[in-house]
Write an enzyme that holds these catalytic residues in place. Structure first.
Site, PDB file in Angstrom:
ATOM      1  N   SER A 155      30.748  76.651  79.531  1.00 14.41           N
ATOM      2  CA  SER A 155      30.913  77.996  78.978  1.00 14.41           C
ATOM      3  C   SER A 155      32.387  78.341  78.864  1.00 14.41           C
ATOM      4  O   SER A 155      33.232  77.739  79.527  1.00 14.41           O
ATOM      5  CB  SER A 155      30.220  79.021  79.873  1.00 14.41           C
ATOM      6  OG  SER A 155      30.976  79.226  81.043  1.00 14.41           O
ATOM      7  N   ASN A 156      32.696  79.299  78.030  1.00 14.73           N
ATOM      8  CA  ASN A 156      34.104  79.652  77.861  1.00 14.73           C
ATOM      9  C   ASN A 156      34.722  80.162  79.160  1.00 14.73           C
ATOM     10  O   ASN A 156      35.930  80.006  79.373  1.00 14.73           O
ATOM     11  CB  ASN A 156      34.247  80.669  76.723  1.00 14.73           C
ATOM     12  CG  ASN A 156      34.052  79.996  75.365  1.00 14.73           C
ATOM     13  OD1 ASN A 156      33.620  78.844  75.282  1.00 14.73           O
ATOM     14  ND2 ASN A 156      34.382  80.707  74.293  1.00 14.73           N
ATOM     15  N   GLU A 157      33.901  80.726  80.026  1.00 12.74           N
ATOM     16  CA  GLU A 157      34.418  81.141  81.332  1.00 12.74           C
ATOM     17  C   GLU A 157      34.824  79.913  82.154  1.00 12.74           C
ATOM     18  O   GLU A 157      35.864  79.910  82.819  1.00 12.74           O
ATOM     19  CB  GLU A 157      33.365  81.968  82.094  1.00 12.74           C
ATOM     20  CG  GLU A 157      33.110  83.352  81.512  1.00 12.74           C
ATOM     21  CD  GLU A 157      32.181  83.359  80.308  1.00 12.74           C
ATOM     22  OE1 GLU A 157      31.602  82.276  79.993  1.00 12.74           O
ATOM     23  OE2 GLU A 157      32.019  84.414  79.667  1.00 12.74           O
ATOM     24  N   GLU A 163      36.285  64.205  74.488  1.00 14.90           N
ATOM     25  CA  GLU A 163      36.290  64.534  73.081  1.00 14.90           C
ATOM     26  C   GLU A 163      37.333  65.583  72.731  1.00 14.90           C
ATOM     27  O   GLU A 163      37.342  66.674  73.249  1.00 14.90           O
ATOM     28  CB  GLU A 163      34.907  65.038  72.670  1.00 14.90           C
ATOM     29  CG  GLU A 163      34.740  65.174  71.191  1.00 14.90           C
ATOM     30  CD  GLU A 163      35.290  63.985  70.419  1.00 14.90           C
ATOM     31  OE1 GLU A 163      35.073  62.850  70.852  1.00 14.90           O
ATOM     32  OE2 GLU A 163      35.966  64.204  69.385  1.00 14.90           O
ATOM     33  N   GLY A 211      20.916  64.201  78.568  1.00 15.88           N
ATOM     34  CA  GLY A 211      20.164  64.736  79.713  1.00 15.88           C
ATOM     35  C   GLY A 211      21.129  65.115  80.820  1.00 15.88           C
ATOM     36  O   GLY A 211      21.229  64.449  81.844  1.00 15.88           O
ATOM     37  N   TYR A 212      21.843  66.172  80.595  1.00 10.02           N
ATOM     38  CA  TYR A 212      22.827  66.646  81.580  1.00 10.02           C
ATOM     39  C   TYR A 212      22.299  67.870  82.335  1.00 10.02           C
ATOM     40  O   TYR A 212      21.949  67.811  83.497  1.00 10.02           O
ATOM     41  CB  TYR A 212      24.131  67.008  80.852  1.00 10.02           C
ATOM     42  CG  TYR A 212      25.217  65.953  80.922  1.00 10.02           C
ATOM     43  CD1 TYR A 212      24.901  64.613  80.775  1.00 10.02           C
ATOM     44  CD2 TYR A 212      26.550  66.303  81.108  1.00 10.02           C
ATOM     45  CE1 TYR A 212      25.909  63.640  80.829  1.00 10.02           C
ATOM     46  CE2 TYR A 212      27.546  65.339  81.164  1.00 10.02           C
ATOM     47  CZ  TYR A 212      27.221  64.007  81.026  1.00 10.02           C
ATOM     48  OH  TYR A 212      28.201  63.068  81.085  1.00 10.02           O
TER      49      TYR A 212
END
Lengths: 382, 400, 382, 400
Positions: free
Chosen positions: B385-387, B244, B127-128
């Site tokens: 996101s990759n950004e 991770e 739940g983030y």
């Protein structure tokens, strides 16, 4: 050289846009796509009333005598609204092919009915093993008395489940990959021996695997000359590609508008995300793609109109390749810039994205057409 | 320098390989290889199997029940599992909440929760994110108000994966509103059976249900379920996101998908009656992604090796692995869809059920490919996101 | 699996870096490149003193018995400093080939002299019409008494003008494209019939077109077996490629460091340009490329060490393709981010950029090796 | 809509074609096609020829001596000139300073300068950029201090093209330091023979000398040479930068280079003794750039047509044309270098002199290709870097 719409095209565009923005919102489109037939007969009748179904049909056959530029105007608007009604199958591919190559009686029997919205068609050419090679036809048609008997399988025939008649290509001579020896038949969808495995498509449409098992058709069902259908098929596909390019244009513009709006409104880190330069430049790249897509959709339409086969194929392949690449880029980036909400079914964005992906897989993807264009360079004189 | 696995590592690989070959149910691996839907029980069955073997949490310290493997061993295990078609061990318990509990939790929390995560008794979800707090997680609005021995939680979480199966959810909630947005956030463990929690499915672009919204309406959470200090949850949140490494690049899954892509390209028709893989143009695109994957694989191993030696790599390496890993996963999924040509067009969701016996469309392997391509777009969005990953590299690693 | 330098490699790296940063500044490099020979004999002697010229030569032949990883450590440092001395030609290609395939007397005559810095070599294999095809050899060697007579032309032979001896491949049997029938000869650069059209190279080096016109060589000049040189040539080229990959790594890291520094210091619009997010993300993409380049340079070195031919070629081609693509990207973007000053001769940036471009054109560009890797997939078993 | 040129446009193309075929000296076109160096006189000879014909300034209004062509005619002219191997008409006089003088200059300036630009009597160069003011032009530091009837100019300009040949330079100089950086700049016309001007060559990465630094040390410039108002030079500067549309995309030059690329690919050896163009992989890359060029060509024509109809396109279109045009020029130059393989490696600058009779290296056409590729990197930097162009589109067109 003239890049302007004619006054008639301008009016057509206006009325179609007005109609679609009123009648064809996203939720209403979703309902059409989820209905048993996958589209609305009522909408189809309205499109007929608006005169859209006769746009590209010659005046002699009850249409308005337009060309690929007129179809472009229509398809751009249909693309934006993600219209699921079988316009390309029935009007561009079906009607267009009969108008160009059908016999007088075929035209008489079908074209006015298409223009009037009473009959629907499908185009069954690709096969399970043909990939995108137009000349690869394994379905056979054998002489049978005065008529023919058709056997074979056609792959992913768009709008086949609702079609009244199907244009079926079949081999009447030559080997499986030969351009010569292909013939084209107009087959009643309810004819004995025609069976379908219908299904929905990833973009909310309908299609079917069409099996032909000893389907008997009369001599009058032949479209064009026996063994000589390859040029007709090429032209049909080129007209289809030009239409799909215009559809992609409508979608790309719509995706860019939606994404730009999202960049201006979505707040993160205390400001609209459109304030971040990396996203600004991405949006600019998407805009450049849209500008170029319009240019190439015009090239595709001009190609489809072009009398010379080599010129036509060259222009159409260039457009399909370029727009396919652009569609992939804009589709993926529009989803990316929308973030999580972009990968849900809830927003129209993902539906535009999926439709672009399916357009790319139709009539040869970007890589296929880049290859065709490239191989054509070998024939160029120094 | 030596790129060969040591004899011990090779022996380890054989041991893992043999164990999986013996223990992974064929019907489950068939689903994974065929791109079919996995149910709760598919995940749990494999989880319990590995738990029994002591291998379900390769990254855990031995004191909590980890196997004590090196990073390279973990990578070998990851690859062998992926190659065999094992379902992934869902990260939400083992790789996300558990390390937070180990680091910030109290003795009671460790004693209660960790064994249940290991055994699979508790299925965890996260739940983030919230609708207004994605990339900018610190702007979250879900509130937890202390009332006696409980927090009363109200708010809405989204991008919750497989919460429909979950027993527990870990939640970031605002317990104070002063100061910077990062301050005043707390990390709570919440029983999904608590009254006031509603899970609403979000239909994804591939038509599947994997993601949910989770609504909290006056949900009572015992104060005992606060991890770490009140208002210091951001520390837990950052630790969780940065923790991770192993598996973040998805090398094992990429290798499996590359293998599948090649198999498909050998079966699909190309031009002139020859298989697609003999089409130079298509094959070159496979070659490109295979080379890119080699670069990812050895970058991943370099990062893992450095960590194994205590030269723990800073966050930026994880960001690089995430960016490239997702790009390669996406490229593979795109090529697979393109490989099947027009058979990427049909939408036959029933074909994704392993038991379905209806008439398929095109080759068996074709049905899941378009949905997989669509679904993979999420990978460059989720998990930061990759950004955002590039911002992290620019700031932390490059000092820009 | 072990990605660490050995203590010896670490020391080698340190001492070489120290030497180069002291002796080999950009202006000093420029002076070397502009000198008549295009490099410094004195520097060469210093490299010999540092023990660098024997790194990859077996201990039995007077060297240090290192492998491709040792060469990698050296080349990375030489790349950063843009060293123009003929290290690859003499040590990696020349010495390496003789060490691997030379006769006892060839080794004895040449290897200690190479290690000692007394003799220079060149590798003359490619021809005007061979492009990057390793098996394409039109130069001929015909039996002539007990020896051979060589005729033909070799293209862009790096460091030929200063070489004492040249390794020359020639066809002794078979057709121009055959792998079989190629032999390798050790030819005195001053031999009668050897002529050169020497020139500078775009990256500040020296090379020549080498013509062989009835060049008589003895039987003892044959390297390896007659007709059987192709595997030797492949291994030589693979070792060379691994060395160039490490050189590219050194340059890419150096370019990124310089560019990052420039982003932090160059002010425009009232702030360092590194504050602009679009440039930040570009720099991140360049960084990712550098990280991956290091991984692939290791793969190339591991490949060059690999006993299995297929594995070796696969790894080397993957590395050359990937690093070539990365070198192009980083080179171009480093120039772009430097703006106008990046396209001048004044800054080392453009010299690194050019060296990367020339590395790409040496032993097959990125596209060539992608193609080799791709064609190799056809042989894979399902 | 109609993509065919009209009969009138086709007739125009024939007229232009015939004229160029008759009037362009063969030795000049041979230099252009062969990538050889052009001297001052090569440029001037062609300039004077076109001037006599009245075609040297296709974009000028007829009142100043322009031919009164439509935008499409200008594009046709541009393509025919490029295809024939004509040297470009240098933009600094005709396309840069002249429009500024027409728009902001006084009667005397128009009367004096414009005919001399047209005839080629004055060779112009530009004094815009400074070492510290590139993308951020407004931060320029060169000063012009009014003293009686003169400005005294001090400062340093850079990225000055071919100033070693020039008679005049137009200069942006700071005449006031208050207000925003854009305020207080003036636009001055400076005689290159004025004492205090020093031109210092900058050697470029291809080893050639095309670019200079220009130093001003107490250079006296008559106040009569101020264009427009003092301190309002930024208006002139922006007008100049935004004015030019025709030719900005470089379609004509790109088409010529594409043709050359194909010729080279037909002559170079590919694999197996066949020409390079028969290599599918290389040919596909030509095909890609040809398709990209088609998109650029028709986008360019669409923009020009809209302008011709008075629907003057705003700045963003020019930015898009600049970005894509330079990207395609760069791609073409890169492919040409790659086409010749190892013959991109030799550096034989003497071979770039048309009269040189020494022993060449490799094919005749190979010598200039690497230098051309290196040199083309400048195109995405100059004239407002492509990053700046994207900022312009983002702000002006997208409202971001």
């Amino acid at each position: 050289m003239d890049f302007n719409l004619t006054p008639e095209q301008g009016m057509l565009q206006d009325s179609l846009r007005k109609f679609l923005s009123k009648e064809y919102g996203f939720e209403s489109r979703r309902a059409r796509a989820a209905s048993p037939e996958g589209f609305s007969r009522e909408t189809w009748a309205q499109l007929a009333e608006l005169g859209l179904l006769g746009i590209a049909i010659p005046e002699d056959d009850g249409g308005l005598g337009g060309d690929a530029f007129d179809t472009m105007v229509v398809m751009e608007a249909l693309g934006r609204a993600l219209v699921v009604e079988p316009y390309v199958s029935t009007v561009v591919l079906g009607g267009g092919t009969l108008a160009a190559a059908g016999s007088a009686s075929q035209k008489e029997a079908w074209l006015p009915a298409i223009v009037g919205g009473e009959k629907l068609m499908a185009f069954a050419h690709g096969e399970p093993r043909s990939r995108y090679a137009l000349a690869h036809v394994e379905t056979t048609a054998k002489r049978d008395g005065t008529g023919w008997k058709l056997d074979g399988k056609k792959a992913v025939v768009r709008d086949a489940p609702s079609a009244d008649a199907i244009l079926v290509s079949a081999r009447t001579a030559g080997g499986a990959q030969d351009e010569g020896g292909i013939s084209l038949f107009l087959v009643d969808a309810k004819a004995k021996g025609v069976s379908m495995r219908g299904y929905a498509t990833q973009d909310g449409g309908r299609a079917a695997e069409v099996s032909l098992s000893g389907v008997a058709v009369g001599a009058d069902s032949l479209v064009g000359a026996a063994d000589g259908a390859f040029p007709i098929l090429e032209r049909t596909v080129d007209r289809g590609i030009a239409a799909l390019c215009a559809e992609a244009l409508g979608i790309i513009d719509a995706l860019n508008e939606a994404t730009l709006e999202y960049l201006k409104t979505r707040q993160q880190f205390g400001q609209p995300i459109g304030r971040f330069q990396a996203l600004q430049h991405r949006m600019v790249d998407m805009t450049i793609r849209a500008v170029e897509t319009r240019s190439m959709a015009i090239v595709a339409a001009a190609g489809a109109n072009h009398p010379d086969q080599a010129q036509r194929r060259r222009m159409v392949s260039a457009a399909k390749a370029h727009i396919g690449q652009g569609a992939r880029y804009v589709g993926q980036q529009a989803v990316q810039l929308h973030g999580g909400i972009g990968v849900t079914d809830e927003l129209i964005v993902s539906h535009w994205f999926k439709r672009l992906a399916i357009l790319n897989a139709t009539f040869g993807d970007a890589e296929h057409h880049l290859g065709l264009f490239s191989d054509r360079l070998l024939g160029e004189k120094a | 320098m030596d790129l060969e696995f040591t004899a011990a590592e090779q022996a380890f690989r054989q041991e893992v390989h043999a164990y999986i070959a013996k223990s992974l149910p064929a019907e489950i691996s068939a689903k994974v290889h065929g791109g079919k839907r996995l149910g709760r029980e598919d995940y749990m069955r494999w989880h319990r199997t590995l738990a029994k073997q002591g291998w379900v949490a390769p990254g855990w310290p031995t004191e909590f029940g980890g196997p004590g493997w090196t990073a390279v061993q973990q990578q070998i295990f990851d690859e062998e599992c992926a190659a065999a078609g094992a379902p992934r061990i869902l990260p939400f318990g083992v790789k996300m909440v558990a390390p937070v509990i180990m680091r910030f939790g109290n003795a009671a929390q460790k004693q209660h929760f960790l064994p249940r995560i290991l055994s699979g008794e508790d299925w965890w979800c996260q739940g983030y994110s919230e609708p207004g707090a994605g990339s900018d997680l610190a702007s979250l609005k879900t509130k937890a108000v202390r009332r006696g021995d409980h927090y009363i939680v109200n708010g809405q979480k989204t991008w919750n994966t497989l919460g429909q199966f979950a027993d527990w959810i870990f939640v970031l909630a605002r317990t104070a509103t002063e100061g910077r947005p990062q301050e005043g956030i707390s990390f709570l463990l919440v029983d999904m059976k608590t009254p006031g929690i509603t899970v609403r499915p979000i239909r994804m672009l591939d038509g599947e249900h994997e993601i949910n919204e989770v609504w909290f309406e006056d949900v009572k959470v015992p104060v005992a379920n606060l991890v770490g200090e009140e208002n210091k949850g951001w520390t837990c949140a950052k630790f969780l996101l940065g923790h991770e490494r192993t598996g973040i690049a998805g090398v094992g899954a990429c290798k499996r998908e590359l293998k599948r892509l090649k198999e498909i390209a050998r079966m699909e028709p190309g031009g002139g009656g020859r298989p697609l893989i003999e089409d130079t143009r298509f094959r070159d695109r496979i070659a490109q992604v295979e080379i890119d994957l080699m670069a990812l694989e050895f970058t991943n191993l370099r990062v893992l090796s450095a960590e194994g030696e205590g030269k723990r790599a800073p966050g930026p390496e994880a960001s690089i692995l995430k960016v490239r890993g997702t790009e390669i996963q996406q490229a593979l999924s795109e090529l697979m869809m393109q490989a099947v040509g027009v058979y990427g067009i049909p939408y036959v969701p029933e074909a994704l059920d392993a038991g379905w016996t209806g008439e398929g469309v095109g080759a068996d392997y074709a049905a899941p490919l378009s949905g997989h391509y669509f679904n993979m777009r999420k990978t460059s969005i989720y998990g930061g996101s990759n950004e955002i990953q590039k911002n992290i590299v620019a700031q932390l690693s490059l000092g820009l």
